[in-house]
Structures are given as C-alpha cells and as structure tokens.
Design a protein around this motif. Structure first.
Motif, PDB file in Angstrom:
ATOM      1  N   SER A  39      53.511  25.789  46.684  1.00 38.29           N
ATOM      2  CA  SER A  39      53.985  26.560  47.831  1.00 38.29           C
ATOM      3  C   SER A  39      53.397  27.961  47.811  1.00 38.29           C
ATOM      4  CB  SER A  39      55.516  26.644  47.794  1.00 38.29           C
ATOM      5  OG  SER A  39      55.928  27.404  46.663  1.00 38.29           O
ATOM      6  N   GLN A  40      53.668  28.714  48.864  1.00 37.52           N
ATOM      7  CA  GLN A  40      53.154  30.082  48.946  1.00 37.52           C
ATOM      8  C   GLN A  40      53.745  30.963  47.852  1.00 37.52           C
ATOM      9  OE1 GLN A  40      53.655  31.850  52.813  1.00 37.52           O
ATOM     10  NE2 GLN A  40      52.332  33.584  52.356  1.00 37.52           N
ATOM     11  N   GLN A  41      55.033  30.752  47.546  1.00 35.18           N
ATOM     12  CA  GLN A  41      55.657  31.532  46.480  1.00 35.18           C
ATOM     13  C   GLN A  41      55.093  31.138  45.122  1.00 35.18           C
ATOM     14  OE1 GLN A  41      57.740  34.236  46.495  1.00 35.18           O
ATOM     15  NE2 GLN A  41      57.268  34.184  44.311  1.00 35.18           N
ATOM     16  N   GLU A  42      54.894  29.834  44.932  1.00 40.04           N
ATOM     17  CA  GLU A  42      54.301  29.374  43.676  1.00 40.04           C
ATOM     18  C   GLU A  42      52.889  29.923  43.524  1.00 40.04           C
ATOM     19  OE1 GLU A  42      56.191  25.021  42.651  1.00 40.04           O
ATOM     20  OE2 GLU A  42      54.936  25.192  44.454  1.00 40.04           O
ATOM     21  N   GLU A  43      52.171  30.042  44.627  1.00 45.33           N
ATOM     22  CA  GLU A  43      50.820  30.587  44.586  1.00 45.33           C
ATOM     23  C   GLU A  43      50.828  32.006  44.017  1.00 45.33           C
ATOM     24  OE1 GLU A  43      47.448  30.208  47.709  1.00 45.33           O
ATOM     25  OE2 GLU A  43      48.509  32.061  48.214  1.00 45.33           O
ATOM     26  N   LYS A  44      51.767  32.812  44.450  1.00 43.98           N
ATOM     27  CA  LYS A  44      51.871  34.178  43.927  1.00 43.98           C
ATOM     28  C   LYS A  44      52.153  34.173  42.428  1.00 43.98           C
ATOM     29  CE  LYS A  44      53.555  36.115  48.306  1.00 43.98           C
ATOM     30  NZ  LYS A  44      54.703  36.781  48.996  1.00 43.98           N
ATOM     31  N   ASP A  45      53.018  33.244  41.997  1.00 42.92           N
ATOM     32  CA  ASP A  45      53.353  33.147  40.570  1.00 42.92           C
ATOM     33  C   ASP A  45      52.148  32.687  39.759  1.00 42.92           C
ATOM     34  OD1 ASP A  45      55.929  33.913  41.197  1.00 42.92           O
ATOM     35  OD2 ASP A  45      56.703  31.851  41.270  1.00 42.92           O
ATOM     36  N   ILE A  46      51.368  31.752  40.331  1.00 41.88           N
ATOM     37  CA  ILE A  46      50.181  31.244  39.642  1.00 41.88           C
ATOM     38  C   ILE A  46      49.150  32.351  39.474  1.00 41.88           C
ATOM     39  CG2 ILE A  46      48.192  29.707  39.887  1.00 41.88           C
ATOM     40  CD1 ILE A  46      50.128  27.746  41.323  1.00 41.88           C
ATOM     41  N   ILE A  47      48.910  33.091  40.535  1.00 43.63           N
ATOM     42  CA  ILE A  47      47.937  34.181  40.468  1.00 43.63           C
ATOM     43  C   ILE A  47      48.368  35.222  39.439  1.00 43.63           C
ATOM     44  CG2 ILE A  47      46.921  36.102  41.756  1.00 43.63           C
ATOM     45  CD1 ILE A  47      46.990  34.297  44.243  1.00 43.63           C
ATOM     46  N   MET A  48      49.674  35.495  39.387  1.00 43.93           N
ATOM     47  CA  MET A  48      50.186  36.442  38.397  1.00 43.93           C
ATOM     48  C   MET A  48      50.003  35.889  36.981  1.00 43.93           C
ATOM     49  SD  MET A  48      51.461  39.342  37.681  1.00 43.93           S
ATOM     50  CE  MET A  48      51.901  39.921  39.344  1.00 43.93           C
ATOM     51  N   ALA A  49      50.231  34.570  36.818  1.00 41.24           N
ATOM     52  CA  ALA A  49      50.072  33.955  35.499  1.00 41.24           C
ATOM     53  C   ALA A  49      48.616  34.014  35.048  1.00 41.24           C
ATOM     54  CB  ALA A  49      50.549  32.503  35.553  1.00 41.24           C
ATOM     55  N   VAL A  50      47.702  33.781  35.975  1.00 36.58           N
ATOM     56  CA  VAL A  50      46.271  33.871  35.651  1.00 36.58           C
ATOM     57  C   VAL A  50      45.913  35.292  35.256  1.00 36.58           C
ATOM     58  CG1 VAL A  50      43.923  33.683  36.575  1.00 36.58           C
ATOM     59  CG2 VAL A  50      45.633  31.934  37.141  1.00 36.58           C
ATOM     60  N   LYS A  51      46.447  36.235  36.004  1.00 32.63           N
ATOM     61  CA  LYS A  51      46.166  37.646  35.723  1.00 32.63           C
ATOM     62  C   LYS A  51      46.666  38.046  34.338  1.00 32.63           C
ATOM     63  CE  LYS A  51      46.409  42.144  38.025  1.00 32.63           C
ATOM     64  NZ  LYS A  51      46.879  42.857  39.248  1.00 32.63           N
ATOM     65  N   LYS A  52      47.878  37.596  33.991  1.00 32.93           N
ATOM     66  CA  LYS A  52      48.465  37.960  32.701  1.00 32.93           C
ATOM     67  C   LYS A  52      47.757  37.273  31.541  1.00 32.93           C
ATOM     68  CE  LYS A  52      53.166  39.157  34.171  1.00 32.93           C
ATOM     69  NZ  LYS A  52      54.613  38.816  34.060  1.00 32.93           N
TER      70      LYS A  52
END
Length: 243
Positions: free
Chosen positions: A142-155
């Motif tokens: 989902s769009q919210q999961e997408e934000k979490d995924i991008i944050m996880a990749v960044k971290k």
C-alpha cells in the motif's frame, strides 16, 4: 570515479561496458556514495522513452544503461557506432552480486510475491554467504507501506537495492524515489526473484538459433513486427538528421 564510455541511440545513452570491467566499475560507482540506478535496456525501452518524457529522463539519468537485446547491436551498427556488449540480465545480476559479496557489501531485496521473495532470500544466502541481506519485502504494498519500505531502505543503507515484479512503474518507481535512497546501487530486474526462487528456469544467452526464432516470431505476431518497423523508422530518421 567511473567515467562512462557511452553511445547514444535515439537520445538514450548505452554503456560500452565489457564483462571484464564490471567489478572495477561497480567498486568505483559505490565509492561515489550516492544513489546510482542501473537500467537494463532493450529496444522496447528506447521506443517507450520516445513517447514518455519521464521514462526518457529516467534512462538518461541512469548511472549505467546495460544493453540486453541484439536489436541494439543492429541499431548501433546502422547508425555507424561501435556495438555495445549485450548482457543476459540474470547473468549480469549474478556477476553484480558476486562483486558485492567479495567486497563485503549488502543488499535489500524488494519485489515479487511473498513466497518468492522468502525463497529468494534463502537461496541467495546459500549462493552468496558473504553477502549481507539487510531487508526484504514483497512487491505488492500500500501507499503507507511504501513509505515504511523506503524508510527501511534508507535506514539499512544497502549497497544494492535489488527490485523485481510488483513495483508500480518498475524502473520509474526507483527513479521517482531516488532522492530518498541512500548512497548505493538500485536495479530493477523483471524476473530475478522468480528465477532465484526456482519459479522460473535460468535464462540462457541468446544463440543464433534463438535469435532466428525470435525474429520469425515477430513476423507471426503483428504487434512485434510493428514495433520493429517503428524502431527502424526512428533510427532512419536519426541517421538522416545526423548527416
């Protein structure tokens, strides 16, 4: 810093990257410490870019554009350029993962179905024990999961974000989110996780026979023939303009 040796086919840069140069090239690009996209380029990608400005910008900004179809060898020859090396996408990914393993680097895997991504993770750990897998997620989110995924990749800051089926826009998904990614490589491979998970067979390099049958098939399937004709027409226009 890696200096690209490139030709341009219909305004799309294609890298003249030899197989022996992959390892040093990858090491040099990683030292730049910025998000660097790698794109596999077929003649269909070049056609799409002629009618999609965002995709054109994506391919023109890519750090490495790897030719994966003999049609680009023909195009280069027709335009009187040096022919680019042609890679099998899966073979290139394997070579890339080998370089990262030898360098003690890490990857984040994203895409495909959950069972495929889990099986891929397991098989990658077996095949590349020295490669750190710092995260994974299936390709439908989902769009919210997408934000979490991008944050996880960044971290997690992987050396390579390897993605596959399920991303909205494929290469464009990476391009649209490039500013949020940490320094490292990003790559979209159409069927990489299906192959890693055993869902699909490993693709083989195109032989003369396979190229012949693919060409013959293009005459049987009208839309394939039309795409080849359009590609050739655009190349001819480009050739006339460059005189």
């Amino acid at each position: 810093m890696y200096q690209n040796n490139r030709i341009n086919i219909l305004h799309i840069p294609i890298d003249m990257l030899n197989e022996d140069d992959i390892e040093q090239t990858v090491r040099d690009i990683l030292e730049e410490e910025k998000s660097s996209q790698i794109c596999f380029i077929s003649y269909r990608d070049i056609l799409k870019a002629q009618f999609n400005r965002e995709y054109l910008d994506c391919l023109r900004s890519s750090r490495l554009n790897i030719s994966i179809t003999p049609a680009l060898s023909f195009a280069a020859s027709y335009l009187k350029y040096e022919k680019p090396p042609i890679f099998n996408p899966f073979t290139f990914v394997i070579r890339l993962l080998g370089v990262l393993e030898r360098s003690g680097k890490s990857i984040y895997i994203l895409g495909s179905k959950k069972k495929n991504i889990l099986k891929s993770e397991s098989n990658l750990k077996t095949s590349f024990p020295g490669l750190q897998i710092v995260g994974r997620y299936a390709g439908t989110f989902s769009q919210q999961e997408e934000k979490d995924i991008i944050m996880a990749v960044k971290k997690s800051s992987p050396s390579l974000l390897l993605t596959g089926k399920g991303l909205k826009g494929n290469n464009l998904w990476i391009y649209r989110n490039r500013k949020d990614f940490p320094g490292g490589l990003t790559l979209w491979g159409r069927t990489c996780f299906e192959v890693f998970s055993g869902k699909k067979k490993k693709p083989v390099n195109s032989s003369v026979g396979r190229i012949f049958w693919k060409t013959l098939l293009s005459f049987i399937l009208p839309w394939k023939l039309l795409s080849y004709i359009l590609f050739f027409m655009l190349l001819t226009i480009e050739k006339i303009k460059s005189r």
